[in-house]
Enzyme design. Structure first.
Site, PDB file in Angstrom:
ATOM      1  NE  ARG A  98       9.330  -1.006   9.171  1.00 39.27           N
ATOM      2  CZ  ARG A  98       8.173  -0.885   8.531  1.00 39.27           C
ATOM      3  NH1 ARG A  98       8.137  -0.348   7.337  1.00 39.27           N
ATOM      4  NH2 ARG A  98       7.071  -1.304   9.069  1.00 39.27           N
ATOM      5  NE  ARG A 149       8.334  -4.392   5.002  1.00 39.92           N
ATOM      6  CZ  ARG A 149       7.091  -3.991   5.261  1.00 39.92           C
ATOM      7  NH1 ARG A 149       6.340  -3.489   4.306  1.00 39.92           N
ATOM      8  NH2 ARG A 149       6.597  -4.108   6.471  1.00 39.92           N
ATOM      9  NE  ARG A 185       3.947  -5.129  11.852  1.00 42.20           N
ATOM     10  CZ  ARG A 185       4.684  -4.809  10.792  1.00 42.20           C
ATOM     11  NH1 ARG A 185       5.771  -5.477  10.514  1.00 42.20           N
ATOM     12  NH2 ARG A 185       4.321  -3.816  10.014  1.00 42.20           N
ATOM     13  CE  LYS A 212      -0.854  -0.452   4.937  1.00 43.01           C
ATOM     14  NZ  LYS A 212      -0.061   0.616   5.538  1.00 43.01           N
ATOM     15  NE  ARG A 240      -0.902   1.221  11.648  1.00 44.24           N
ATOM     16  CZ  ARG A 240       0.169   0.444  11.741  1.00 44.24           C
ATOM     17  NH1 ARG A 240       0.382  -0.257  12.828  1.00 44.24           N
ATOM     18  NH2 ARG A 240       1.004   0.358  10.744  1.00 44.24           N
TER      19      ARG A 240
END
Ligand SMILES: [Zn+2]
Length: 225
Positions: free
Chosen positions: A166, A134, A177, A18, A93
């Site tokens: 990250r 990632r 998550r 996104k 969120r």
């Protein structure tokens, strides 16, 4: 290109793409993309008092409290570049933040303006596979070891610094998550769906194909409204 002011919202699980899609669309429409994650990370990297607090939440894979998020967001929205509208990536969120968004709408939009919510859908399996590989750089560049690796291993193409994973992309916290995401997103999606502003997009296609679908759906809305 449209003359009406727009607030576009991008919802989607971690690694749904996104952020990438929002960036491309934002450039095309000439409106800024405001990434909640980036705003928060900026605070962290600048070791502000608020940043130190935020770090603790992120490390645990938890959400940053609403009041902190809202203050940082409003400060950003007050900049001049939001005059024609803006894209929100990573906000709201949770359902409480939707009500805050209603206030933002009152401040920034008139009745002829538009609010559209794009929900980029990606399966959990796909999201996990994407997150694990990632990598990011301090300069803002993002990589994927399989699909978009840097030219030199472990080194950012843009600035030459070391790229890293990250802390909230740690495989150990990714499942949590995703679970949290689904629990939180359901009422938000229901809310926007009832308002008639929700547009669902298949996020498992190629980047260009997803962008094409976004543009087509946006144009349909602009032409019909
Ligand atoms: Zn870099």
């Amino acid at each position: 290109m449209p003359t009406r002011k727009m607030i576009l919202i991008f919802l989607g699980p971690p690694a749904s793409g996104k952020g990438t899609q929002a960036e491309i669309l934002g450039k095309n429409l000439d409106i800024p993309v405001i990434s909640m994650g980036e705003l928060l990370r900026y605070e962290c990297n600048h070791h502000s008092k608020i940043g130190e607090k935020i770090k603790e939440y992120l490390k645990k894979g938890e959400l940053v409290p609403d009041d902190i998020v809202q203050n940082i967001l409003l400060r950003r929205l007050e900049k001049k570049d939001t005059k024609k509208g803006f894209i929100l990536d990573g906000f709201p969120r949770r359902i409480k933040q939707v009500h805050y968004l209603e206030n933002i709408k009152k401040i920034f939009l008139s009745s002829s303006d538009l609010l559209i919510v794009f929900y980029i859908k990606v399966s959990d399996q796909e999201a996990k596979a994407r997150v694990i590989d990632r990598r990011v750089c301090e300069c803002g560049a993002a990589y994927h070891l399989k699909y978009n690796p840097p030219k030199r291993r472990g080194i950012c193409d843009v600035c030459g610094k070391k790229i890293y994973r990250r802390s909230d992309d740690d495989p150990k916290v990714v499942s949590k998550r995703l679970r949290d995401f689904h629990r939180r997103i359901k009422p938000i999606v229901d809310y926007f769906s009832r308002q008639g502003v929700l547009v669902e997009i298949d996020g498992e296609k190629k980047i260009e194909e997803v962008q094409e679908e976004l543009k087509n759906r946006l144009n349909e809305i602009l032409n019909s409204a």
